[in-house]
Enzyme design. Structure first.
Site, PDB file in Angstrom:
ATOM      1  N   LYS A  29       3.133  67.641 -43.280  1.00 30.98           N
ATOM      2  CA  LYS A  29       2.868  67.681 -44.727  1.00 30.98           C
ATOM      3  C   LYS A  29       1.455  67.167 -45.010  1.00 30.98           C
ATOM      4  O   LYS A  29       0.830  66.537 -44.150  1.00 30.98           O
ATOM      5  CB  LYS A  29       3.912  66.836 -45.460  1.00 30.98           C
ATOM      6  CG  LYS A  29       3.888  65.355 -45.081  1.00 30.98           C
ATOM      7  CD  LYS A  29       5.096  64.610 -45.653  1.00 30.98           C
ATOM      8  CE  LYS A  29       5.089  63.154 -45.236  1.00 30.98           C
ATOM      9  NZ  LYS A  29       6.337  62.463 -45.615  1.00 30.98           N
ATOM     10  N   ARG A 124      14.790  56.958 -53.335  1.00 34.70           N
ATOM     11  CA  ARG A 124      13.803  57.945 -53.778  1.00 34.70           C
ATOM     12  C   ARG A 124      14.548  59.232 -54.125  1.00 34.70           C
ATOM     13  O   ARG A 124      14.636  59.585 -55.290  1.00 34.70           O
ATOM     14  CB  ARG A 124      12.746  58.154 -52.685  1.00 34.70           C
ATOM     15  CG  ARG A 124      11.622  59.074 -53.076  1.00 34.70           C
ATOM     16  CD  ARG A 124      10.475  59.066 -52.075  1.00 34.70           C
ATOM     17  NE  ARG A 124      10.860  59.506 -50.736  1.00 34.70           N
ATOM     18  CZ  ARG A 124       9.998  59.635 -49.725  1.00 34.70           C
ATOM     19  NH1 ARG A 124       8.707  59.368 -49.908  1.00 34.70           N
ATOM     20  NH2 ARG A 124      10.403  60.025 -48.530  1.00 34.70           N
ATOM     21  N   TYR A 252     -26.177  52.911 -57.183  1.00 35.60           N
ATOM     22  CA  TYR A 252     -25.766  52.706 -58.576  1.00 35.60           C
ATOM     23  C   TYR A 252     -25.471  51.237 -58.843  1.00 35.60           C
ATOM     24  O   TYR A 252     -24.790  50.581 -58.049  1.00 35.60           O
ATOM     25  CB  TYR A 252     -24.515  53.528 -58.887  1.00 35.60           C
ATOM     26  CG  TYR A 252     -24.759  55.017 -58.938  1.00 35.60           C
ATOM     27  CD1 TYR A 252     -25.655  55.565 -59.863  1.00 35.60           C
ATOM     28  CD2 TYR A 252     -24.092  55.862 -58.070  1.00 35.60           C
ATOM     29  CE1 TYR A 252     -25.868  56.941 -59.901  1.00 35.60           C
ATOM     30  CE2 TYR A 252     -24.297  57.241 -58.110  1.00 35.60           C
ATOM     31  CZ  TYR A 252     -25.190  57.770 -59.029  1.00 35.60           C
ATOM     32  OH  TYR A 252     -25.395  59.126 -59.070  1.00 35.60           O
ATOM     33  N   MET A 301     -20.908  59.727 -54.790  1.00 39.72           N
ATOM     34  CA  MET A 301     -19.981  60.856 -54.633  1.00 39.72           C
ATOM     35  C   MET A 301     -20.239  61.649 -53.347  1.00 39.72           C
ATOM     36  O   MET A 301     -19.299  62.039 -52.647  1.00 39.72           O
ATOM     37  CB  MET A 301     -20.080  61.787 -55.850  1.00 39.72           C
ATOM     38  CG  MET A 301     -19.031  62.886 -55.851  1.00 39.72           C
ATOM     39  SD  MET A 301     -19.214  64.049 -57.209  1.00 39.72           S
ATOM     40  CE  MET A 301     -18.810  63.038 -58.619  1.00 39.72           C
TER      41      MET A 301
HETATM   42  C1  PLP Z   1       6.746  61.733 -44.469  1.00 40.58           C
HETATM   43  C2  PLP Z   1       8.116  61.637 -43.974  1.00 40.58           C
HETATM   44  C3  PLP Z   1       8.368  61.349 -42.619  1.00 40.58           C
HETATM   45  C4  PLP Z   1       7.288  60.963 -41.639  1.00 40.58           C
HETATM   46  O1  PLP Z   1       7.072  59.569 -41.698  1.00 40.58           O
HETATM   47  P1  PLP Z   1       6.081  58.831 -40.683  1.00 40.58           P
HETATM   48  O2  PLP Z   1       6.186  57.412 -41.055  1.00 40.58           O
HETATM   49  O3  PLP Z   1       4.720  59.390 -40.974  1.00 40.58           O
HETATM   50  O4  PLP Z   1       6.536  59.157 -39.326  1.00 40.58           O
HETATM   51  C5  PLP Z   1       9.677  61.416 -42.172  1.00 40.58           C
HETATM   52  N1  PLP Z   1      10.689  61.701 -43.025  1.00 40.58           N
HETATM   53  C6  PLP Z   1      10.491  61.932 -44.336  1.00 40.58           C
HETATM   54  C7  PLP Z   1      11.657  62.216 -45.214  1.00 40.58           C
HETATM   55  C8  PLP Z   1       9.203  61.884 -44.861  1.00 40.58           C
HETATM   56  O5  PLP Z   1       9.019  62.093 -46.169  1.00 40.58           O
END
Ligand code: PLP
Length: 361
Positions: A29, A124, A252, A301
């Site tokens: 992700k 969550r 700056y 920037m």
């Molecule tokens: C992002 C995520 C992971 C990965 O977690 P890491 O700590 O980066 O290994 C695993 N499971 C879920 C549900 C996540 O959202």
């Protein structure tokens, strides 16, 4: 930015050894935590990962557009509005509500593998443990359109080695699972920290994110201690060099005043690229010519300035912001400690403007 795919492959292989017989599913992700999703996904699969995990449908579609046909698990339930896209790309949805199931069925799902997420304490997303068996029954009613492939939970404190919370979550998970027929269903709970230091969380597969990138899941677990190799190098080249006078100020706000005459190198990378503006005032350094040099004045920037003293620095010299040069190294952890954050946020903050190149693939 350069991403060493051999390091990714090594970290996957090392984890596979530690968690066997559990599978590794690579979490790619957020553009593979800023490392470049398609290249990392391909490297992880070649190294033995059995599946991929993403956060959004767009991320899953990018993987599919690259011709990768491995399982791609969406890590949270998506809006019914994108059900058709999930079905079209054959992504594996995470579910915890019946209306999301119905949207997928209406979208024409046929034998679509799905995973159910149980909230055992992260608070969550996910179905509550006491609602799991009812949800699984609803899913069974929607067979063969939908097929239960996995049930999982997510750990909130796995990076704190001695925190009893992890075992409490795993016990709640176990209790919820005890009521079900789990024949052939993949059970999973572990993120990187779980996979590496909580053997009880490994089950059928581990969702490997931060550790695959050779970075630390938390303060108790440095990448070195875990034997992981960082994959990312962030570098630039000196764009301009000049002498400055004692008593003059820079950038700056003129917040830094030189107490001696010195040489300043300007580097064309700034906060729009993911170098936090305050890093210079927190003591941020870069490597030039195999030596550490302090950033001076606020990061702007597009550019930042470095006090190189009397070192012989020239335009076009390589500047390493994160990574190794000569015998010196600046790790992501050095930034996260200074900034009071975690490795995850630093690497995800490297923006799309920074060109990504991978080696070792
Ligand atoms: C992002 C995520 C992971 C990965 O977690 P890491 O700590 O980066 O290994 C695993 N499971 C879920 C549900 C996540 O959202």
């Amino acid at each position: 930015m350069v991403v060493d795919l051999e390091a990714i492959a090594e970290n996957v292989a090392l984890t596979l050894e530690r968690v066997a017989p559990a599978q590794v599913w690579a979490v790619v992700k957020a553009g593979a935590y800023g490392h470049g999703d398609v290249a990392v996904a391909a490297a992880a699969l070649t190294a033995g990962a059995s599946g991929l995990c993403v956060a959004t449908v767009e991320e899953g579609e990018r993987i599919r557009s690259a011709g990768i046909d491995a399982p791609v698990l969406l890590l949270s339930q998506q809006s019914p509005r994108v059900a058709e896209r999930i079905v079209a790309a054959r992504l594996t949805p995470t579910l915890y509500a019946v209306d999301a199931m119905d949207a997928l069925v209406s979208a024409g799902a046929k034998d679509l593998p799905v995973h159910v997420k149980v909230d055992t304490g992260m608070q969550r997303v996910g179905v509550r443990p006491d609602g799991l068996s009812q949800l699984v029954a609803a899913l069974t009613e929607r067979s063969p359109a939908l097929r239960l492939e996995g049930i999982y939970t997510h750990l909130a404190v796995a990076d704190r080695i001695d925190d009893p919370g992890t075992n409490e979550q795993l016990e709640r998970f176990e209790t919820a699972l005890a009521e079900l027929d789990l024949d052939g269903v993949l059970i999973h709970a572990a993120n990187s920290a779980g996979a590496l230091v909580h053997p009880g969380s490994r089950r059928d597969l581990v969702r490997l994110g931060i550790a695959m990138y050779g970075l630390s899941p938390g303060d108790d677990l440095t990448a070195e201690k875990l034997g992981l190799r960082p994959a990312l190098t962030l570098r630039a080249r000196v764009g301009h060099v000049k002498r400055v006078e004692a008593g003059s100020s820079i950038s700056y706000g003129w917040r830094h005043t030189f107490d001696r005459a010195t040489t300043v190198a300007t580097v064309p990378i700034g906060y729009a690229d993911g170098v936090p503006r305050r890093l210079s005032s927190l003591g941020g350094e870069v490597l030039i010519g195999g030596r550490r040099h302090r950033m001076v004045g606020v990061v702007t920037m597009d550019q930042l300035m470095v006090d190189v003293g009397d070192a012989p620095v020239a335009v076009d010299d390589e500047v390493v912001l994160i990574g190794s040069q000569g015998g010196e190294r600046i790790g992501v952890a050095e930034w996260s400690a200074m900034l009071g954050t975690i490795d995850y946020e630093v690497v995800c903050g490297i923006s799309a403007r920074v060109p990504r190149r991978s080696i070792g693939g």
